[in-house]
Design a protein around this motif. Structure first.
Motif, PDB file in Angstrom:
ATOM      1  N   GLY A 159       0.797  -1.218   0.000  1.00 14.27           N
ATOM      2  CA  GLY A 159       0.000   0.000   0.000  1.00 14.27           C
ATOM      3  C   GLY A 159       0.827   1.265   0.000  1.00 14.27           C
ATOM      4  N   GLY A 160       2.150   1.126   0.150  1.00 16.26           N
ATOM      5  CA  GLY A 160       3.024   2.287   0.131  1.00 16.26           C
ATOM      6  C   GLY A 160       3.069   2.930  -1.248  1.00 16.26           C
ATOM      7  N   ARG A 161       3.276   4.231  -1.272  1.00 14.55           N
ATOM      8  CA  ARG A 161       3.306   4.982  -2.529  1.00 14.55           C
ATOM      9  C   ARG A 161       4.608   5.762  -2.654  1.00 14.55           C
ATOM     10  NH1 ARG A 161      -1.701   8.782  -1.979  1.00 14.55           N
ATOM     11  NH2 ARG A 161      -0.505   9.865  -3.594  1.00 14.55           N
ATOM     12  N   ASP A 162       5.225   5.670  -3.830  1.00 13.74           N
ATOM     13  CA  ASP A 162       6.342   6.555  -4.151  1.00 13.74           C
ATOM     14  C   ASP A 162       5.758   7.910  -4.534  1.00 13.74           C
ATOM     15  OD1 ASP A 162       8.681   4.670  -4.076  1.00 13.74           O
ATOM     16  OD2 ASP A 162       7.465   3.651  -5.586  1.00 13.74           O
ATOM     17  N   VAL A 163       6.185   8.962  -3.861  1.00 12.72           N
ATOM     18  CA  VAL A 163       5.647  10.288  -4.136  1.00 12.72           C
ATOM     19  C   VAL A 163       6.796  11.261  -4.392  1.00 12.72           C
ATOM     20  CG1 VAL A 163       3.585   9.889  -2.752  1.00 12.72           C
ATOM     21  CG2 VAL A 163       5.576  10.950  -1.686  1.00 12.72           C
ATOM     22  N   THR A 164       6.472  12.330  -5.092  1.00 17.46           N
ATOM     23  CA  THR A 164       7.444  13.375  -5.377  1.00 17.46           C
ATOM     24  C   THR A 164       6.965  14.678  -4.763  1.00 17.46           C
ATOM     25  OG1 THR A 164       8.086  12.326  -7.457  1.00 17.46           O
ATOM     26  CG2 THR A 164       8.650  14.644  -7.176  1.00 17.46           C
ATOM     27  N   LEU A 165       7.800  15.271  -3.935  1.00 18.82           N
ATOM     28  CA  LEU A 165       7.506  16.548  -3.305  1.00 18.82           C
ATOM     29  C   LEU A 165       8.202  17.648  -4.087  1.00 18.82           C
ATOM     30  CD1 LEU A 165       8.219  15.501   0.406  1.00 18.82           C
ATOM     31  CD2 LEU A 165       6.074  15.267  -0.873  1.00 18.82           C
ATOM     32  N   THR A 166       7.489  18.712  -4.382  1.00 17.14           N
ATOM     33  CA  THR A 166       8.068  19.826  -5.128  1.00 17.14           C
ATOM     34  C   THR A 166       8.278  21.001  -4.189  1.00 17.14           C
ATOM     35  OG1 THR A 166       6.968  19.110  -7.160  1.00 17.14           O
ATOM     36  CG2 THR A 166       7.808  21.364  -7.106  1.00 17.14           C
ATOM     37  N   THR A 167       9.513  21.438  -4.063  1.00 15.36           N
ATOM     38  CA  THR A 167       9.848  22.516  -3.141  1.00 15.36           C
ATOM     39  C   THR A 167       9.640  23.880  -3.791  1.00 15.36           C
ATOM     40  OG1 THR A 167      12.172  22.634  -3.815  1.00 15.36           O
ATOM     41  CG2 THR A 167      11.590  21.023  -2.105  1.00 15.36           C
ATOM     42  N   ALA A 168       9.614  24.905  -2.965  1.00 12.22           N
ATOM     43  CA  ALA A 168       9.396  26.265  -3.458  1.00 12.22           C
ATOM     44  C   ALA A 168      10.527  26.729  -4.362  1.00 12.22           C
ATOM     45  CB  ALA A 168       9.241  27.227  -2.284  1.00 12.22           C
ATOM     46  N   ASP A 169      11.722  26.123  -4.243  1.00 17.04           N
ATOM     47  CA  ASP A 169      12.819  26.502  -5.127  1.00 17.04           C
ATOM     48  C   ASP A 169      12.987  25.527  -6.290  1.00 17.04           C
ATOM     49  OD1 ASP A 169      13.725  24.474  -3.476  1.00 17.04           O
ATOM     50  OD2 ASP A 169      15.723  25.329  -3.178  1.00 17.04           O
ATOM     51  N   GLY A 170      11.945  24.723  -6.534  1.00 18.93           N
ATOM     52  CA  GLY A 170      11.889  23.941  -7.765  1.00 18.93           C
ATOM     53  C   GLY A 170      12.537  22.580  -7.757  1.00 18.93           C
ATOM     54  N   LEU A 171      12.889  22.043  -6.595  1.00 21.69           N
ATOM     55  CA  LEU A 171      13.450  20.697  -6.546  1.00 21.69           C
ATOM     56  C   LEU A 171      12.328  19.664  -6.449  1.00 21.69           C
ATOM     57  CD1 LEU A 171      16.514  21.044  -4.140  1.00 21.69           C
ATOM     58  CD2 LEU A 171      16.484  21.123  -6.636  1.00 21.69           C
ATOM     59  N   HIS A 172      12.589  18.482  -6.999  1.00 20.43           N
ATOM     60  CA  HIS A 172      11.641  17.369  -6.943  1.00 20.43           C
ATOM     61  C   HIS A 172      12.259  16.270  -6.084  1.00 20.43           C
ATOM     62  CE1 HIS A 172       9.234  19.369  -9.965  1.00 20.43           C
ATOM     63  NE2 HIS A 172      10.303  19.473 -10.740  1.00 20.43           N
ATOM     64  N   LEU A 173      11.656  16.041  -4.930  1.00 21.95           N
ATOM     65  CA  LEU A 173      12.231  15.147  -3.930  1.00 21.95           C
ATOM     66  C   LEU A 173      11.426  13.864  -3.818  1.00 21.95           C
ATOM     67  CD1 LEU A 173      12.893  17.761  -1.091  1.00 21.95           C
ATOM     68  CD2 LEU A 173      14.385  17.148  -3.013  1.00 21.95           C
ATOM     69  N   ALA A 174      12.092  12.744  -4.046  1.00 24.19           N
ATOM     70  CA  ALA A 174      11.448  11.444  -3.883  1.00 24.19           C
ATOM     71  C   ALA A 174      11.269  11.137  -2.405  1.00 24.19           C
ATOM     72  CB  ALA A 174      12.287  10.361  -4.556  1.00 24.19           C
TER      73      ALA A 174
ATOM     74  N   ASP B 264      18.422  26.355   5.356  1.00 28.93           N
ATOM     75  CA  ASP B 264      17.342  26.959   4.566  1.00 28.93           C
ATOM     76  C   ASP B 264      16.719  25.947   3.616  1.00 28.93           C
ATOM     77  OD1 ASP B 264      17.752  29.386   5.808  1.00 28.93           O
ATOM     78  OD2 ASP B 264      18.968  30.221   4.184  1.00 28.93           O
ATOM     79  N   GLY B 265      17.551  25.086   3.033  1.00 24.98           N
ATOM     80  CA  GLY B 265      17.033  24.089   2.105  1.00 24.98           C
ATOM     81  C   GLY B 265      16.136  23.076   2.780  1.00 24.98           C
ATOM     82  N   LEU B 266      16.534  22.593   3.950  1.00 27.51           N
ATOM     83  CA  LEU B 266      15.712  21.615   4.665  1.00 27.51           C
ATOM     84  C   LEU B 266      14.384  22.226   5.107  1.00 27.51           C
ATOM     85  CD1 LEU B 266      18.304  19.981   4.485  1.00 27.51           C
ATOM     86  CD2 LEU B 266      18.018  19.337   6.882  1.00 27.51           C
ATOM     87  N   ALA B 267      14.391  23.517   5.412  1.00 23.36           N
ATOM     88  CA  ALA B 267      13.139  24.194   5.765  1.00 23.36           C
ATOM     89  C   ALA B 267      12.169  24.176   4.585  1.00 23.36           C
ATOM     90  CB  ALA B 267      13.418  25.629   6.200  1.00 23.36           C
ATOM     91  N   LEU B 268      12.680  24.372   3.383  1.00 21.43           N
ATOM     92  CA  LEU B 268      11.826  24.290   2.196  1.00 21.43           C
ATOM     93  C   LEU B 268      11.339  22.862   1.968  1.00 21.43           C
ATOM     94  CD1 LEU B 268      13.804  26.555  -0.313  1.00 21.43           C
ATOM     95  CD2 LEU B 268      11.775  27.154   1.015  1.00 21.43           C
TER      96      LEU B 268
END
Length: 268
Positions: free
Chosen positions: A48-63, A121-125
């Motif tokens: 049931g787990g899902r691979d998701v992508t988070l998009t940060t305010a500075d445009g990075l796509h985080l798995a 700052d990056g981790l905060a985003l």
């Protein structure tokens, strides 16, 4: 004699300059210890787990990995410490989902094969992107859980975006305080570019706070975690004899109970 003294002084100054300059230039390589992949899919970690992508305010796509639970009582945003990747937190996700909580395992920029370089700052985003994802997807109250460095990350987030509960595992007063313990020969507070002022942030958090730590922590002194707890008027869970990376802080009962109880979910 004077020339010898002058040469000796110059050499000493040069050595000190090199040491301090190197510590300043490469400090983030000492603070952030990411591991890359390859990593399994979320469904291979937990059905049931899902691979998701988070998009940060500075445009990075985080798995990242999302483990939803039907009719979950709460959803837990897991902000990891400074080392490894999200696969290290899989036992935590299994234990929490078994107790009826949805879980988002975040990998920061630079971790788990993600793009970018970690910084305060990056981790905060990164955790803001995670919070926005859970706010859209979870349909349940949000609990922020941070481990060690991640405690500072979610404490700062909780000031701006209050959760229903905040659970901190092995938090330090601020990065300089714990850094000075490990590098007593350096002016750490003067050199550091990233501050992570956990104690100052938790004092401004309005949500209920729980602090979990080991009495024998050799990385973050137990007294620093106690100071954070006092600043937050937090519920304290001290695990006797536990060190910083002991199994108790992977999926041990004290930690899981602290998160479940903090979430307001009924005990099982």
């Amino acid at each position: 004699m004077r020339r010898r003294v002058s040469i000796g002084t110059a050499v000493a100054v040069t050595i000190v300059g090199v040491v301090f300059g190197g510590a300043f230039a490469f400090q983030r390589e000492l603070i952030y210890l990411p591991e890359g992949g390859p990593l399994p899919g979320a469904a291979d970690v937990l059905p049931g787990g899902r691979d998701v992508t988070l998009t940060t305010a500075d445009g990075l796509h985080l798995a990242s990995w999302y483990f939803p639970v039907v009719s979950a009582k709460a959803a837990v945003l897991v902000a990891p410490g400074n080392a490894g990747n999200r696969s290290y937190r899989a036992p935590l996700a299994r234990a929490l989902t078994a107790r009826g909580l949805s879980v988002l395992l975040v990998d920061y920029r630079g971790y788990g094969g993600n793009p970018g370089d970690p910084s305060e700052d990056g981790l905060a985003l990164d955790v803001r992107a995670a919070q926005e994802f859970l706010a859209r997807e979870a349909g349940a109250p949000l609990v922020y859980f941070g481990e060690s460095l991640g405690s500072a990350v979610v404490a700062e987030l909780a000031v701006e975006r209050p959760p229903s509960a905040l659970v901190l595992r092995s938090p330090f007063v601020d990065l300089a305080s714990v850094g000075q313990r490990h590098y007593p020969f350096l002016p750490v507070r003067w050199l550091l570019r990233d501050e992570f002022p956990t104690r100052g942030d938790v004092a401004r958090v309005e949500a209920p706070v729980t602090v979990v730590f080991g009495s024998a922590d050799s990385v973050v002194p137990a007294e620093q975690s106690r100071e954070v707890a006092r600043a937050a008027s937090a519920t304290v869970v001290e695990v006797p004899g536990a060190d910083h990376n002991d199994p108790a802080f992977s999926d041990g009962p004290e930690l899981i109970d602290a998160i479940v109880n903090g979430s307001g979910a009924p005990p099982q």
